[in-house]
Scaffold this active site. Structure first.
Site, PDB file in Angstrom:
ATOM      1  N   ASP A  74       0.865  -1.172   0.000  1.00 25.41           N
ATOM      2  CA  ASP A  74       0.000   0.000   0.000  1.00 25.41           C
ATOM      3  C   ASP A  74       0.908   1.230   0.000  1.00 25.41           C
ATOM      4  O   ASP A  74       2.102   1.133   0.307  1.00 25.41           O
ATOM      5  CB  ASP A  74      -0.887  -0.038   1.249  1.00 25.41           C
ATOM      6  CG  ASP A  74      -1.671   1.231   1.454  1.00 25.41           C
ATOM      7  OD1 ASP A  74      -2.345   1.673   0.512  1.00 25.41           O
ATOM      8  OD2 ASP A  74      -1.596   1.793   2.566  1.00 25.41           O
ATOM      9  N   ASP A 105      -0.152   5.125   0.997  1.00 24.89           N
ATOM     10  CA  ASP A 105      -0.380   6.057   2.104  1.00 24.89           C
ATOM     11  C   ASP A 105      -0.492   5.308   3.429  1.00 24.89           C
ATOM     12  O   ASP A 105      -1.289   4.382   3.559  1.00 24.89           O
ATOM     13  CB  ASP A 105      -1.672   6.839   1.872  1.00 24.89           C
ATOM     14  CG  ASP A 105      -1.643   7.615   0.567  1.00 24.89           C
ATOM     15  OD1 ASP A 105      -0.793   8.490   0.430  1.00 24.89           O
ATOM     16  OD2 ASP A 105      -2.467   7.317  -0.322  1.00 24.89           O
ATOM     17  N   ASP A 133      -1.543  -0.758   5.975  1.00 30.38           N
ATOM     18  CA  ASP A 133      -1.802  -0.215   7.314  1.00 30.38           C
ATOM     19  C   ASP A 133      -3.275  -0.195   7.682  1.00 30.38           C
ATOM     20  O   ASP A 133      -3.633   0.360   8.733  1.00 30.38           O
ATOM     21  CB  ASP A 133      -1.256   1.214   7.407  1.00 30.38           C
ATOM     22  CG  ASP A 133      -2.113   2.208   6.617  1.00 30.38           C
ATOM     23  OD1 ASP A 133      -2.564   3.197   7.215  1.00 30.38           O
ATOM     24  OD2 ASP A 133      -2.327   1.997   5.410  1.00 30.38           O
TER      25      ASP A 133
END
Length: 215
Positions: free
Chosen positions: A9, A11, A168
């Protein structure tokens, strides 16, 4: 099994982009005389694409589809100009990518950020680090839809189970599970460890170097 590829991922995983995203959206809100939000609030708006973020940031009384679309276009225009102003890699990420490249591990980025912006940030902050960087091109392909992740595995000629999916958020963990990849949650991003575990993370790492141990 030895893992041969990693999909990251963007961001909250590779880069802390919270302030640039927040500043761009707040610029749009100020221009419309709407209330703005703090960085802490935006932390919970990030993860499902910029259009979704715009919807969450707008006042409930001004949240029609037309208004969302107009503000989305304005937000993207603002963000395009500032998307690498404050955005920086998290601690240890550059060293991690250098280590992985030295081991010939295949690496890609898959984000719910607009495809154009995903490619811009990945290429400017991490030049020559990734085989590919894929962002959102159509709402139907938004994570946790695993389509793009599976396409990356096909291009690598790897089985999905030979790939780590690192993120995240719960959305990232669900994407990994949907793609039959190994979900790794990172605790330095925008969500909590409990959220990651509850959404299916098979491993949790607290700093970038721990990813090498999983490999």
């Amino acid at each position: 099994m030895k893992f041969k590829g990693i999909i990251f991922d963007l961001d909250g995983t590779l880069v802390n982009s919270l302030e640039d995203i927040s500043d761009a959206m707040n610029t749009v809100l100020k221009g419309l005389n709407y209330p703005t939000h703090t960085y802490d609030t935006y932390q919970y708006f990030i993860g499902s694409g910029l259009r979704n973020l715009v919807s969450k940031a707008l006042p409930a009384t001004n949240n029609s589809d037309d208004q969302i679309e107009i503000c989305f276009e304005c937000m993207v225009n603002e963000y395009r100009e500032m998307c690498t102003v404050k955005t920086k890699p998290y601690e240890g990420i550059l060293e991690l990518l250098e280590n992985l490249n030295s081991q010939n591990i295949k690496m890609a980025v898959f984000s719910n950020k607009a495809d154009e912006l995903t490619k811009k940030i990945a290429s400017e902050i991490f030049p020559n680090s990734f085989d590919t960087a894929v962002g959102l091109s159509t709402e139907e392909l938004k994570k946790p839809n695993p389509f793009e992740a599976v396409e990356i595995s096909k291009n690598w000629n790897l089985k999905p189970e030979e790939i780590l999916f690192v993120g995240d958020s719960d959305i990232d963990m669900k994407t990994a599970i949907n793609a039959n990849m190994f979900p790794v949650g990172v605790t330095w991003g925008y969500r909590t460890e409990d959220e990651l575990k509850n959404s299916g993370a098979k491993a949790i790492i607290n700093n970038a170097s721990e990813l090498i141990d999983i490999l």
